[in-house]
Motif scaffolding. Structure first.
Motif, mmCIF file in Angstrom:
data_model
loop_
_atom_site.group_PDB
_atom_site.id
_atom_site.type_symbol
_atom_site.label_atom_id
_atom_site.label_comp_id
_atom_site.label_asym_id
_atom_site.label_seq_id
_atom_site.Cartn_x
_atom_site.Cartn_y
_atom_site.Cartn_z
ATOM 1 N N ARG A 1 -17.247 35.225 13.593
ATOM 2 C CA ARG A 1 -15.815 34.972 13.441
ATOM 3 C C ARG A 1 -15.405 33.711 14.220
ATOM 4 O O ARG A 1 -14.641 32.882 13.720
ATOM 5 C CB ARG A 1 -15.005 36.175 13.938
ATOM 6 C CG ARG A 1 -13.523 36.067 13.621
ATOM 7 C CD ARG A 1 -12.779 37.310 14.030
ATOM 8 N NE ARG A 1 -13.253 38.471 13.282
ATOM 9 C CZ ARG A 1 -12.996 39.732 13.596
ATOM 10 N NH1 ARG A 1 -12.288 39.996 14.683
ATOM 11 N NH2 ARG A 1 -13.454 40.705 12.880
ATOM 12 N N LYS B 1 -16.591 30.556 12.408
ATOM 13 C CA LYS B 1 -15.776 30.213 11.241
ATOM 14 C C LYS B 1 -14.501 29.483 11.650
ATOM 15 O O LYS B 1 -14.018 28.609 10.950
ATOM 16 C CB LYS B 1 -15.440 31.464 10.437
ATOM 17 C CG LYS B 1 -16.602 31.984 9.638
ATOM 18 C CD LYS B 1 -16.229 33.230 8.859
ATOM 19 C CE LYS B 1 -17.446 33.779 8.118
ATOM 20 N NZ LYS B 1 -17.134 35.031 7.410
ATOM 21 N N LYS B 2 -13.954 29.866 12.834
ATOM 22 C CA LYS B 2 -12.738 29.195 13.308
ATOM 23 C C LYS B 2 -13.051 27.795 13.758
ATOM 24 O O LYS B 2 -12.313 26.883 13.656
ATOM 25 C CB LYS B 2 -12.117 29.998 14.451
ATOM 26 C CG LYS B 2 -11.488 31.288 13.991
ATOM 27 C CD LYS B 2 -10.862 32.026 15.149
ATOM 28 C CE LYS B 2 -10.268 33.349 14.700
ATOM 29 N NZ LYS B 2 -9.665 34.100 15.815
#
Length: 195
Positions: A191, A194-195
């Protein structure tokens, strides 16, 4: 610290008597051989992942972890079956005493799932080490040892009718914790990437 936790497990086994202690010692020799494949996977995966991260190939690094898990679990299943079904023959390589062989086999029955589970845990460790994310690896190692393996092995050893098989279950249960811990870390890590 992990080795210290296994020394504690040995101390708990020693309470069961000389034959149990000798059987545990023989079983540990077999365990050392069983852990060679997961250990080799972990070390090679850390190198492979770090090379791919350095080359900017994050998908390939992820694929290598999944491939390592697949290879490790396949070999782990063979080792699991060998330990579970023929652990007495393996123990017979190191001892001729029937009581020691029986006790070694008893411990190996509880330990056997570890042959599969360790491949998953060590693949995660190799992946995170390859990324240079060593804090989760350290936290998992310490917490699995001192919050799961040692307390469970102690708890299993003080039960009425304690056996080496039940004490042996503490090891794969610590790996189950490790798999859950690393899966959560992995999802959080993806996660953040992805940021």
């Amino acid at each position: 610290l992990t080795q210290i936790s296994f020394l504690a497990l040995c101390a708990f086994v020693n309470r069961l008597g000389l034959e149990a202690s000798s059987g545990y010692g023989v079983a540990c020799k077999i365990v050392s051989f069983a852990m060679l494949v997961p250990s080799a996977l972990m070390q090679s995966m850390a190198s492979f992942v770090s090379q791919n991260i350095g080359a900017g190939k994050k998908k390939r690094a992820k694929k290598s972890m999944l491939t390592g898990i697949g290879v490790g679990v396949t070999i782990g299943c063979v080792v699991f079956a060998l330990i579970l079904l023929k652990g007495d023959l393996l123990a017979g390589i190191f001892s001729t005493d029937p009581a020691v062989i029986r006790n070694a086999y008893d411990y190996l029955k509880g330990f056997a799932p570890e042959a599969i589970l360790t491949c998953l845990v060590f693949s995660y460790i190799g992946y995170f080490n390859g990324h240079g994310k060593t804090i989760p690896v350290m936290v998992q190692g310490i917490s699995a040892s001192f919050l799961v393996r040692v307390p469970l092995s102690y708890l299993f050893s003080i039960q009425k009718g304690a056996t080496l098989t039940t004490i042996g279950y503490a090891v794969p249960l610590a790996s189950v914790y490790g798999i859950i811990f690393f899966t959560i870390c992995y999802l959080v890590f993806l996660r953040k990437m992805k940021k």
